[in-house]
Design an enzyme around this catalytic site. Structure first.
Site, PDB file in Angstrom:
ATOM      1  N   ASP A  35       0.788  -1.391  -0.194  1.00  0.00           N
ATOM      2  CA  ASP A  35       0.419  -0.338  -0.431  1.00  0.00           C
ATOM      3  C   ASP A  35       0.849   1.377  -0.329  1.00  0.00           C
ATOM      4  OD1 ASP A  35      -3.516  -1.456   0.147  1.00  0.00           O
ATOM      5  OD2 ASP A  35      -1.718  -1.599   1.933  1.00  0.00           O
ATOM      6  N   HIS A  66      -0.449  -1.405  -4.835  1.00  0.00           N
ATOM      7  CA  HIS A  66      -1.665  -0.502  -4.405  1.00  0.00           C
ATOM      8  C   HIS A  66      -1.304   1.205  -4.596  1.00  0.00           C
ATOM      9  CE1 HIS A  66      -6.028   0.207  -2.657  1.00  0.00           C
ATOM     10  NE2 HIS A  66      -5.592   0.842  -3.533  1.00  0.00           N
ATOM     11  N   ASP A 175     -10.018  -5.417  -0.966  1.00  0.00           N
ATOM     12  CA  ASP A 175      -9.245  -5.655  -0.930  1.00  0.00           C
ATOM     13  C   ASP A 175      -9.936  -4.344   0.554  1.00  0.00           C
ATOM     14  OD1 ASP A 175      -7.290  -3.664   0.363  1.00  0.00           O
ATOM     15  OD2 ASP A 175      -6.397  -3.057  -1.169  1.00  0.00           O
ATOM     16  N   SER A 199      -6.310 -10.091   9.726  1.00  0.00           N
ATOM     17  CA  SER A 199      -6.671 -10.902  10.308  1.00  0.00           C
ATOM     18  C   SER A 199      -5.395 -12.441   9.448  1.00  0.00           C
ATOM     19  CB  SER A 199      -7.674 -11.988   9.316  1.00  0.00           C
ATOM     20  OG  SER A 199      -7.235 -11.666   8.148  1.00  0.00           O
TER      21      SER A 199
HETATM   22  C1  DX5 Z   1      -6.402  -0.088   3.012  1.00  0.00           C
HETATM   23  C2  DX5 Z   1      -5.266  -0.845   2.320  1.00  0.00           C
HETATM   24  C3  DX5 Z   1      -5.774  -2.447   2.356  1.00  0.00           C
HETATM   25  C4  DX5 Z   1      -5.023  -3.052   4.134  1.00  0.00           C
HETATM   26  C5  DX5 Z   1      -6.107  -4.168   3.976  1.00  0.00           C
HETATM   27  O1  DX5 Z   1      -6.547   1.611   2.808  1.00  0.00           O
HETATM   28  O2  DX5 Z   1      -5.349  -0.335   0.757  1.00  0.00           O
HETATM   29  O3  DX5 Z   1      -4.103  -2.882   1.724  1.00  0.00           O
HETATM   30  O4  DX5 Z   1      -3.507  -3.052   4.077  1.00  0.00           O
HETATM   31  O5  DX5 Z   1      -5.753  -4.273   5.597  1.00  0.00           O
HETATM   32  P1  DX5 Z   1      -6.994  -5.144   6.940  1.00  0.00           P
HETATM   33  O6  DX5 Z   1      -6.525  -6.777   6.424  1.00  0.00           O
HETATM   34  O7  DX5 Z   1      -6.595  -4.875   7.663  1.00  0.00           O
HETATM   35  O8  DX5 Z   1      -7.991  -4.269   6.043  1.00  0.00           O
HETATM   36 ZN    ZN Z   2      -4.598  -2.245  -0.420  1.00  0.00          ZN
END
Ligand code: DX5
Ligand code: ZN
Length: 218
Positions: A35, A66, A175, A199
């Site tokens: 991210d 991302h 996501d 998770s």
């Molecule tokens: C949020 C990110 C996600 C995040 C997901 O902006 O794009 O990729 O890391 O994390 P969890 O699994 O905690 O929702």
């Molecule tokens: Zn993400």
């Protein structure tokens, strides 16, 4: 397409990064989800170019970058993108998002278009010839550990119905808020690639190998 896992690297224990990467490789993790946040497109600052370069050089797992940044087209060359990787840009992030999609494919990577929870799927339908995948954000972009926004299952179902009726072949990535109790139902709706952080890495410290195995066995 069989279920794929993209592990969210913003949730990793940096003090144990090397060992975690070896475990991800052993367990067949499909992607490292990186991210990238610029503090403008989203209200958070996260995961820079040096870190992404390090991951590229220290793991055999393809990257899933991302980009939650303004003007992603101007920043693609900052990253070590190559064949097998996947790069996601947000349809809300720039007027010229199509330039980014074309550029990503020229680099040999998979081009993915992301839609935030408030963005309807109609905003990406006309661009589907230029994408390999659509990423449906189940949470507001910017932070891990959130809960799912209402209405996202219906959105995935509509996208999946469109895919079926149009004969398109893009994959669907989900996501945010991926847990063992929603993987099967989201998969039944049409999700192919799951991005999971909390998770796998946050809620059960040290148990990431078991959590990854659980993901694939559910
Ligand atoms: C949020 C990110 C996600 C995040 C997901 O902006 O794009 O990729 O890391 O994390 P969890 O699994 O905690 O929702
Ligand atoms: Zn993400």
């Amino acid at each position: 397409m069989s279920r794929e896992l993209s592990v969210s690297m913003m949730c990793i224990d940096l003090s144990n990064l090397g060992e975690m990467l070896r475990t991800f490789e052993d367990e067949g993790v499909n992607y490292l989800h990186v991210d990238v946040m610029d503090g403008h497109f989203v209200p958070n600052l996260m995961l820079g170019t040096t870190y992404v370069e390090w991951l590229k050089n220290n793991s055999r797992i393809p990257l899933d970058i991302h980009l939650m940044v303004e003007d992603p087209a101007a920043k693609l060359d900052w990253f070590p993108i190559g064949p097998g990787d996947m790069v996601t840009v947000h349809v809300e992030s720039a007027w010229n998002v199509l330039d980014s999609l074309i550029h990503i494919r020229k680099l040999g990577a998979k081009a993915v278009l992301a839609i935030s929870p408030q963005t309807p799927i109609t905003s990406v339908i006309h661009l589907l010839d230029y994408v390999d995948g659509v990423c449906v954000m189940l949470v507001i972009p910017g932070f891990s550990g959130q809960t799912m926004i209402k209405g996202m299952e219906e959105k995935i179902r509509a996208l999946s119905d469109y895919r079926r009726s149009s004969g398109s072949e893009f994959f669907i990535e989900a996501d945010g808020y991926i847990h063992e109790d929603n993987i099967r139902s989201l998969e039944a709706l049409g999700v192919d690639v799951f991005v999971a952080g909390t998770s796998l890495l946050g809620e059960h410290p040290g148990k990431y190998r078991e959590r990854i195995r659980l993901f694939y066995s559910i």
